[in-house]
Design an enzyme around this catalytic site. Sequence first.
Site, PDB file in Angstrom:
ATOM      1  N   LYS A  21       0.861  -1.043  -0.025  1.00  0.00           N
ATOM      2  CA  LYS A  21      -0.013   0.005  -0.069  1.00  0.00           C
ATOM      3  C   LYS A  21       0.850   1.383  -0.040  1.00  0.00           C
ATOM      4  O   LYS A  21       0.480   2.209  -0.486  1.00  0.00           O
ATOM      5  CB  LYS A  21      -0.985   0.050   1.198  1.00  0.00           C
ATOM      6  CG  LYS A  21      -2.162  -1.046   1.273  1.00  0.00           C
ATOM      7  CD  LYS A  21      -2.789  -0.871   2.175  1.00  0.00           C
ATOM      8  CE  LYS A  21      -4.362  -1.669   2.107  1.00  0.00           C
ATOM      9  NZ  LYS A  21      -5.188  -1.635   3.310  1.00  0.00           N
ATOM     10  N   ASP A  77     -10.503   2.714   1.858  1.00  0.00           N
ATOM     11  CA  ASP A  77     -10.593   2.290   3.276  1.00  0.00           C
ATOM     12  C   ASP A  77     -10.967   3.332   4.187  1.00  0.00           C
ATOM     13  O   ASP A  77     -12.064   3.063   5.064  1.00  0.00           O
ATOM     14  CB  ASP A  77      -9.137   1.785   3.819  1.00  0.00           C
ATOM     15  CG  ASP A  77      -8.312   0.451   3.496  1.00  0.00           C
ATOM     16  OD1 ASP A  77      -9.242  -0.160   2.809  1.00  0.00           O
ATOM     17  OD2 ASP A  77      -7.150   0.470   3.454  1.00  0.00           O
TER      18      ASP A  77
END
Length: 303
Positions: A65, A101
């Site tokens: 990420k 997210d």
Amino acid sequence: MTRAFLFANPAAHSRSPAMHNAAFAVAGLDALYQARQVSAEQLPDAISGLREADVLGANLSLPHKEAVLGLLDELTPAARAIGAVNTVINRRGWLIGDNTDAPGFLEALKMAGDDGRGAAVVLGAGGAARAAVYALRSQGRQVHVVNRTHEKAVILTHDLGGVAARPDQLDWSRVSLTVNASSAGLDAPGESPLTPLPALGMGALIYDMVYKPAETRLMREARAAGYRAENGLSMLAHQARLAFLAWTGADVPIEVFLTALSSETTLSSQPTLSPETSVSGTQGTTRGASEPAPKPLLPEHGP
């Protein structure tokens, strides 16, 4: 057929393919989502491959990420602020990094009955915690960050706002939301990030981003004390839905993603997707792709 991927290491146990492939079916898109194990050394080539015309994009999970930031053409404001990308979108060879997210987390809180007000405590200072703090600060909430290594909490709050605190410095009775964004409790039913559990405000919600096991020690103790508690499956579903929407333009109901997760969890029955399920915003001839599943929050985390 178009494609979408999950790049993770490891990737074999991701639940994302079940969610995204169910969504492709409901949306009527000729697409496939696949989870691929990609090492750090393989990541640049894997990302380059996303520029192909038949690829919608990819999800990224640990440990990619943050490493992907320098490999993309553009970052959304959320991805740039959080410092992590979980969704890559291919726009005719131009790769955009986004972070679903944070908004997925807010949608999960709403589903759990959180009203978006009151003081919040975030446990942890990693990528999942950064997404949580960014999201909560966008609501204008007072956010305290507690982490075993206090210096990391200081760095996080310097970047995103909020206050780094130690557990014994907080007035827990004024806290309406406690979020476990650490890995404490992951595959460890006897472990908790907060012991002993403090006396929280009336009606407080404990949201544990961990979803393996489905009920963590933190959740058990919270419920025993009369508080509401939820695990991270809803966040996993919501962040996946937002990634799917970015890739395809198809607004598939969240129930499709939750049903796919439920079937993966129980393994007792196959989900039945009704052909009447409504889908809005589908791009006419756009063909979906198989998407990579985010790791459990701790995040896959991840889908």
